[in-house]
Design a protein around this motif. Sequence first.
Motif, PDB file in Angstrom:
ATOM      1  N   GLY A 157      36.577  24.931  34.932  1.00 47.63           N
ATOM      2  CA  GLY A 157      36.070  25.253  33.606  1.00 47.63           C
ATOM      3  C   GLY A 157      36.189  26.711  33.208  1.00 47.63           C
ATOM      4  N   ILE A 158      36.934  27.501  33.961  1.00 45.53           N
ATOM      5  CA  ILE A 158      37.118  28.913  33.616  1.00 45.53           C
ATOM      6  C   ILE A 158      38.369  29.029  32.762  1.00 45.53           C
ATOM      7  CG2 ILE A 158      37.567  31.224  34.538  1.00 45.53           C
ATOM      8  CD1 ILE A 158      35.935  30.431  37.000  1.00 45.53           C
ATOM      9  N   ASN A 159      38.260  29.750  31.663  1.00 42.73           N
ATOM     10  CA  ASN A 159      39.368  29.980  30.752  1.00 42.73           C
ATOM     11  C   ASN A 159      40.544  30.588  31.519  1.00 42.73           C
ATOM     12  OD1 ASN A 159      40.945  31.886  29.037  1.00 42.73           O
ATOM     13  ND2 ASN A 159      39.673  31.004  27.426  1.00 42.73           N
ATOM     14  N   ARG A 160      41.762  30.152  31.229  1.00 40.79           N
ATOM     15  CA  ARG A 160      42.936  30.623  31.981  1.00 40.79           C
ATOM     16  C   ARG A 160      43.126  32.131  31.876  1.00 40.79           C
ATOM     17  NH1 ARG A 160      46.986  28.588  34.666  1.00 40.79           N
ATOM     18  NH2 ARG A 160      48.969  29.667  34.798  1.00 40.79           N
ATOM     19  N   GLU A 161      42.980  32.690  30.692  1.00 43.21           N
ATOM     20  CA  GLU A 161      43.157  34.134  30.527  1.00 43.21           C
ATOM     21  C   GLU A 161      42.121  34.902  31.333  1.00 43.21           C
ATOM     22  OE1 GLU A 161      43.122  32.021  27.830  1.00 43.21           O
ATOM     23  OE2 GLU A 161      45.281  32.048  27.516  1.00 43.21           O
ATOM     24  N   ALA A 162      40.884  34.418  31.329  1.00 42.77           N
ATOM     25  CA  ALA A 162      39.829  35.063  32.114  1.00 42.77           C
ATOM     26  C   ALA A 162      40.124  34.934  33.606  1.00 42.77           C
ATOM     27  CB  ALA A 162      38.469  34.440  31.786  1.00 42.77           C
ATOM     28  N   ALA A 163      40.652  33.790  34.011  1.00 41.39           N
ATOM     29  CA  ALA A 163      40.996  33.586  35.422  1.00 41.39           C
ATOM     30  C   ALA A 163      42.101  34.546  35.851  1.00 41.39           C
ATOM     31  CB  ALA A 163      41.423  32.143  35.653  1.00 41.39           C
ATOM     32  N   LEU A 164      43.133  34.679  35.024  1.00 47.32           N
ATOM     33  CA  LEU A 164      44.230  35.586  35.355  1.00 47.32           C
ATOM     34  C   LEU A 164      43.761  37.039  35.406  1.00 47.32           C
ATOM     35  CD1 LEU A 164      47.093  33.921  33.289  1.00 47.32           C
ATOM     36  CD2 LEU A 164      46.904  34.016  35.786  1.00 47.32           C
ATOM     37  N   THR A 165      42.853  37.409  34.510  1.00 43.94           N
ATOM     38  CA  THR A 165      42.295  38.758  34.533  1.00 43.94           C
ATOM     39  C   THR A 165      41.510  38.995  35.813  1.00 43.94           C
ATOM     40  OG1 THR A 165      42.158  38.785  32.116  1.00 43.94           O
ATOM     41  CG2 THR A 165      40.788  40.373  33.302  1.00 43.94           C
ATOM     42  N   ALA A 166      40.679  38.029  36.187  1.00 43.36           N
ATOM     43  CA  ALA A 166      39.894  38.154  37.422  1.00 43.36           C
ATOM     44  C   ALA A 166      40.816  38.256  38.637  1.00 43.36           C
ATOM     45  CB  ALA A 166      38.952  36.961  37.565  1.00 43.36           C
ATOM     46  N   ILE A 167      41.881  37.481  38.656  1.00 42.69           N
ATOM     47  CA  ILE A 167      42.828  37.511  39.771  1.00 42.69           C
ATOM     48  C   ILE A 167      43.483  38.885  39.871  1.00 42.69           C
ATOM     49  CG2 ILE A 167      45.010  36.545  40.625  1.00 42.69           C
ATOM     50  CD1 ILE A 167      44.027  33.874  39.212  1.00 42.69           C
ATOM     51  N   ALA A 168      43.894  39.431  38.735  1.00 43.01           N
ATOM     52  CA  ALA A 168      44.518  40.758  38.735  1.00 43.01           C
ATOM     53  C   ALA A 168      43.532  41.828  39.208  1.00 43.01           C
ATOM     54  CB  ALA A 168      45.029  41.102  37.336  1.00 43.01           C
ATOM     55  N   MET A 169      42.277  41.721  38.806  1.00 45.76           N
ATOM     56  CA  MET A 169      41.291  42.713  39.223  1.00 45.76           C
ATOM     57  C   MET A 169      40.986  42.623  40.718  1.00 45.76           C
ATOM     58  SD  MET A 169      40.800  44.548  36.622  1.00 45.76           S
ATOM     59  CE  MET A 169      42.512  44.270  36.281  1.00 45.76           C
ATOM     60  N   VAL A 170      40.913  41.402  41.240  1.00 47.21           N
ATOM     61  CA  VAL A 170      40.670  41.236  42.679  1.00 47.21           C
ATOM     62  C   VAL A 170      41.871  41.760  43.462  1.00 47.21           C
ATOM     63  CG1 VAL A 170      40.352  39.547  44.542  1.00 47.21           C
ATOM     64  CG2 VAL A 170      39.048  39.331  42.428  1.00 47.21           C
ATOM     65  N   GLY A 171      43.082  41.471  42.993  1.00 48.63           N
ATOM     66  CA  GLY A 171      44.289  41.995  43.639  1.00 48.63           C
ATOM     67  C   GLY A 171      44.303  43.508  43.642  1.00 48.63           C
TER      68      GLY A 171
END
Length: 110
Positions: free
Chosen positions: A74-88
């Motif tokens: 249920g997490i928005n794709r754009e928000a998920a990609l942003t979170a992934i980039a920040m964790v990376g």
Amino acid sequence: MRKYLCVSEKCRIFASEKETNNKLTPKTRKGTEIMKTTANNFETFKANLYNFISEAIKKNISGSIIADTLEGFGINREAALTAIAMVGTKLNLEANPSMTRQEAFKAYAF
């Protein structure tokens, strides 16, 4: 127990949580339960999300696949990609403390 939302004399009936969960498929119900239990405690949610993403990155799983999985929860794709980039970026900073944030982001994103 049903919940009601009344706005200017019009009421909408929301199904109870139990009724809603009974209509979900096992996969959807699992994602909903994860989001429900963690949404009550933001710190726990944040830690679980960070751990999930960081472990996936360390296993060389593509950011797109991670985002697809998070979308299923249920997490928005754009928000998920942003979170992934920040964790990376954070993982790069931990591995290379001499890097700037911008360098760490570029190293992960590209």
